[in-house]
Write a protein that holds these residues in place. Structure first.
Motif, mmCIF file in Angstrom:
data_model
loop_
_atom_site.group_PDB
_atom_site.id
_atom_site.type_symbol
_atom_site.label_atom_id
_atom_site.label_comp_id
_atom_site.label_asym_id
_atom_site.label_seq_id
_atom_site.Cartn_x
_atom_site.Cartn_y
_atom_site.Cartn_z
ATOM 1 N N GLU A 270 0.823 -1.214 0.000
ATOM 2 C CA GLU A 270 0.000 0.000 0.000
ATOM 3 C C GLU A 270 0.852 1.256 0.000
ATOM 4 O O GLU A 270 0.690 2.144 -0.841
ATOM 5 N N THR A 271 1.771 1.362 0.940
ATOM 6 C CA THR A 271 2.533 2.604 1.112
ATOM 7 C C THR A 271 3.504 2.865 -0.029
ATOM 8 O O THR A 271 3.880 4.010 -0.282
ATOM 9 N N SER A 272 3.945 1.801 -0.732
ATOM 10 C CA SER A 272 4.902 1.967 -1.823
ATOM 11 C C SER A 272 4.258 2.489 -3.093
ATOM 12 O O SER A 272 4.941 3.001 -3.984
ATOM 13 N N GLY A 273 2.931 2.323 -3.219
ATOM 14 C CA GLY A 273 2.243 2.704 -4.440
ATOM 15 C C GLY A 273 1.917 1.538 -5.343
ATOM 16 O O GLY A 273 1.219 1.705 -6.359
ATOM 17 N N VAL A 274 2.390 0.337 -5.016
ATOM 18 C CA VAL A 274 2.101 -0.836 -5.843
ATOM 19 C C VAL A 274 0.598 -1.125 -5.863
ATOM 20 O O VAL A 274 0.025 -1.479 -6.900
ATOM 21 N N ALA A 275 -0.057 -0.960 -4.734
ATOM 22 C CA ALA A 275 -1.487 -1.245 -4.653
ATOM 23 C C ALA A 275 -2.336 -0.252 -5.427
ATOM 24 O O ALA A 275 -3.524 -0.503 -5.658
ATOM 25 N N ALA A 276 -1.759 0.867 -5.831
ATOM 26 C CA ALA A 276 -2.520 1.851 -6.593
ATOM 27 C C ALA A 276 -2.824 1.376 -8.007
ATOM 28 O O ALA A 276 -3.742 1.893 -8.659
ATOM 29 N N ALA A 277 -2.048 0.406 -8.503
ATOM 30 C CA ALA A 277 -2.303 -0.161 -9.824
ATOM 31 C C ALA A 277 -3.486 -1.117 -9.753
ATOM 32 O O ALA A 277 -3.693 -1.798 -8.749
ATOM 33 N N SER A 278 -4.274 -1.174 -10.821
ATOM 34 C CA SER A 278 -5.411 -2.090 -10.854
ATOM 35 C C SER A 278 -4.918 -3.525 -10.741
ATOM 36 O O SER A 278 -3.919 -3.889 -11.372
ATOM 37 N N PRO A 279 -5.575 -4.366 -9.947
ATOM 38 C CA PRO A 279 -5.153 -5.764 -9.815
ATOM 39 C C PRO A 279 -5.080 -6.442 -11.186
ATOM 40 O O PRO A 279 -5.913 -6.186 -12.064
ATOM 41 N N ALA A 280 -4.077 -7.288 -11.368
ATOM 42 C CA ALA A 280 -3.870 -7.961 -12.649
ATOM 43 C C ALA A 280 -3.193 -9.302 -12.417
ATOM 44 O O ALA A 280 -2.434 -9.462 -11.459
#
Length: 601
Positions: A270-280
């Motif tokens: 979450e904090t890194s920004g990875v979760a901001a991408a749509s799940p794939a």
């Protein structure tokens, strides 16, 4: 009416074929005197070795590697069944001879009737071309639904550790003394704290995302599978049950775990920004510095969804930029069935370009790095497009198999559908391919010339390279669904020189494995640029040491290393046919001469 899987793939194949035709027409009109690399006629099949041409022989059986993949086939044809498992090269006892770890699958629905299930396997390199099964002694005899692995020294103690991904978990193994002068692995997942991933984890890779000298871990997740509510995927009047597409399942966010430096990991998705991408649905990942800013970036290949390019902003923060950078989708905007991925300098630009394997009927994809986080679609000019149309690619690696100073490309192939002949008019088992680098980002398909294995249809999945016998020629290991490992010994007859470069970071501002380093090798013939990457291929881990072909040159005049810390060092006059260990901060390189290990250990 909802389109069937074959209908969707037919549309995609037609669109791609039209795009190929359009590009080819424009290219002919603009450059009438320049033949397309994709149209070069394949040489005739060769059953004998030709000097100077790469040649490989499968030595797995005679070398003592008895691993056979457990095929979890059922009449239901679940999506999990044909994904296969990977393998990894790891010098777990640090004796200079790379050992082979093989990940094992298990039943989709396990029961007491299954009996004793096969486990993962570790084969120790004895140094004479044979391997010994040390799985039990090494603490790795674990059964389950395994997928992939990654190798890295996460605690900086000088011994490589191992992470294994599974359907439902991620397992971290710490490399420890066994009390008898050898080494073994201890499962430290619980002790590590934050490595919790209850999803379907696939490929993974190590890399230092913050520049603190500790290796962090990226894990691809695929899709959520609920066996109790599994979709019905049928084809034709006979209602053949086929492998459902990933789009028929919920996608899952990938995970990023930060190494806290004390044996523990924190989930920073979450904090890194990875979760901001749509799940794939992720299947392949490579970690490397894509824009030459000194920070490691993350490229993840997704199955029928746009790829991810997480651009490192510093401080452990990332922004997803694949679409903006031109490496998210195919040339016509179509999604790529991204399986395996690798990165390397293919066009002498000094920048790492990206190669992604794709579905049957559409070409594999080459994204050429134009700098400043921009990529160009380079498949058609490269010669990698048309030969891949009748294959479904999985594992893939760049390595210089003939030591001519140009990176070559190997690809493991095999369909995902057991009924592929009925559903897709394509074979389930397919031949692997070897593309020989011609320079300037061009390749030719040499598969017909390089050995028997490349003419034998297999259901290929994992692929990793390593020079397991330390003779200066890169060897290849393939995994297959329901079959044995293939260990291809490189027996190319060539006078070309080579260098092995082992990079050791300071463990403070650079990780000990030097993942993220950039290396320039200058010879009388020119300059090459190589990278120490994290991840790569599909579910597999290749040798991390750099094996550099010198061509006709006898030595490297200069080797310049830019370490992950940003420090630059230059080493001069490195003679060929030698293994050089380069340590960050130490002026003098060290020649390494590994001795055959003791068979009694």
């Amino acid at each position: 009416m909802k389109p069937t899987v074959p209908t969707i793939w037919l549309r995609l194949s037609v669109a791609t074929a039209l795009a190929l035709a359009g590009v080819a027409l424009v290219f002919v009109l603009l450059f009438p005197s320049t033949p397309s690399s994709d149209t070069v006629a394949a040489p005739p099949l060769s059953g004998t070795q030709t000097p100077g041409v790469p040649w490989f022989v499968d030595v797995a059986a005679v070398g003592g590697i008895g691993f056979r993949h457990f095929d979890p086939a059922t009449p239901r044809n679940y999506i999990l069944e044909t994904m296969g498992s990977g393998l990894g090269w790891i010098d777990y006892d640090a004796d200079g001879w790379l050992d082979l770890f093989c990940v094992q699958d298990g039943p989709v629905r396990s029961s007491s009737a299954d009996g004793l299930l096969p486990t993962n396997k570790l084969y120790r390199n004895t140094g004479d071309g044979t391997f010994a099964d040390v799985t039990e002694a090494a603490g790795l005899a674990r059964a389950g639904f395994g997928m992939g692995c990654a190798v890295g020294d996460f605690d900086g103690d000088g011994f490589d550790d191992l992470v294994v991904t599974c359907w439902g978990s991620v397992i971290l193994y710490h490399n420890e003394p066994d009390g008898r002068g050898g080494r073994r692995f201890a499962d430290v997942t619980a002790r590590a704290g934050g490595l919790h991933d209850p999803h379907w984890a696939t490929s993974c890779g190590w890399g230092d995302i913050e520049g603190d000298g500790d290796l962090d871990l990226y894990v691809c997740n695929y899709v959520e599978v609920d066996l109790a509510n599994y979709p019905l995927c049928e084809y034709g009047p006979e209602k053949v049950l086929f492998n459902c597409m990933p789009s028929q399942f919920a996608a899952v966010t990938h995970r990023l775990y930060r190494n806290e430096g004390d044996g523990k990991f924190s989930d920073v998705t979450e904090t890194s920004g990875v979760a901001a991408a749509s799940p794939a649905p992720g299947l392949g990942v490579v970690l490397t510095d894509l824009d030459d800013d000194g920070r490691i970036d993350i490229y993840a290949a997704n199955d029928m969804r746009p790829a991810y390019l997480f651009h490192n902003q510093g401080g452990g923060k990332f922004v997803e930029k694949a679409m903006l950078s031109g490496c998210a989708v195919g040339s016509s905007g179509e999604n790529i069935a991204g399986m395996g991925v690798d990165a390397g300098d293919l066009d002498d630009s000094g920048r790492p370009s990206l190669f992604v394997t794709n579905f049957h009927g559409v070409p594999n994809v080459l994204f050429l790095n134009a700098g400043r986080m921009h990529f160009h679609y380079g498949t058609h000019r490269s010669g990698l497009g048309v030969p891949s149309l009748n294959r479904l690619g999985f594992g893939t690696v760049f390595c210089d198999v003939d030591l001519d100073g140009r990176l070559d490309l190997a690809v493991a192939n095999g369909h995902v559908e057991r009924h592929a002949a009925e559903v897709y008019s394509a074979p389930y088992a397919q031949e692997a391919q070897l593309f020989l680098g011609q320079g300037s980002g061009r390749f030719r398909d040499g598969s017909a010339e390089v050995g028997v294995y490349f003419r034998e249809p297999r259901v290929g999945r994992g692929l990793a390279w390593a020079d397991f016998d330390n003779d200066g020629r890169p060897d290849l290991a393939f995994s297959h669904v329901g079959g044995p490992i293939a260990l291809l010994h490189n027996r190319t007859e060539t006078a070309h020189g080579w260098l092995r470069l082992e990079l050791v970071g300071d463990g403070k501002t650079s990780n000990r494995n030097a993942i993220g380093a950039r290396v320039e090798i200058e010879t009388t013939a020119g300059k090459q640029v190589r990278f120490v990457n994290g991840g790569g291929s599909y579910l597999s881990a290749s040798e991390r040491r750099l094996l550099v072909g010198l061509g006709a040159a006898k030595r490297a005049e200069r080797v310049t290393v830019r370490w992950p810390s940003g420090r630059e060092q230059t080493f001069t006059g490195l003679e060929g046919q030698r293994w050089w260990r380069l340590r960050e901060g130490e002026a003098l390189p060290e020649v390494v001469e590994p001795k055959p290990p003791s068979k009694g250990r």
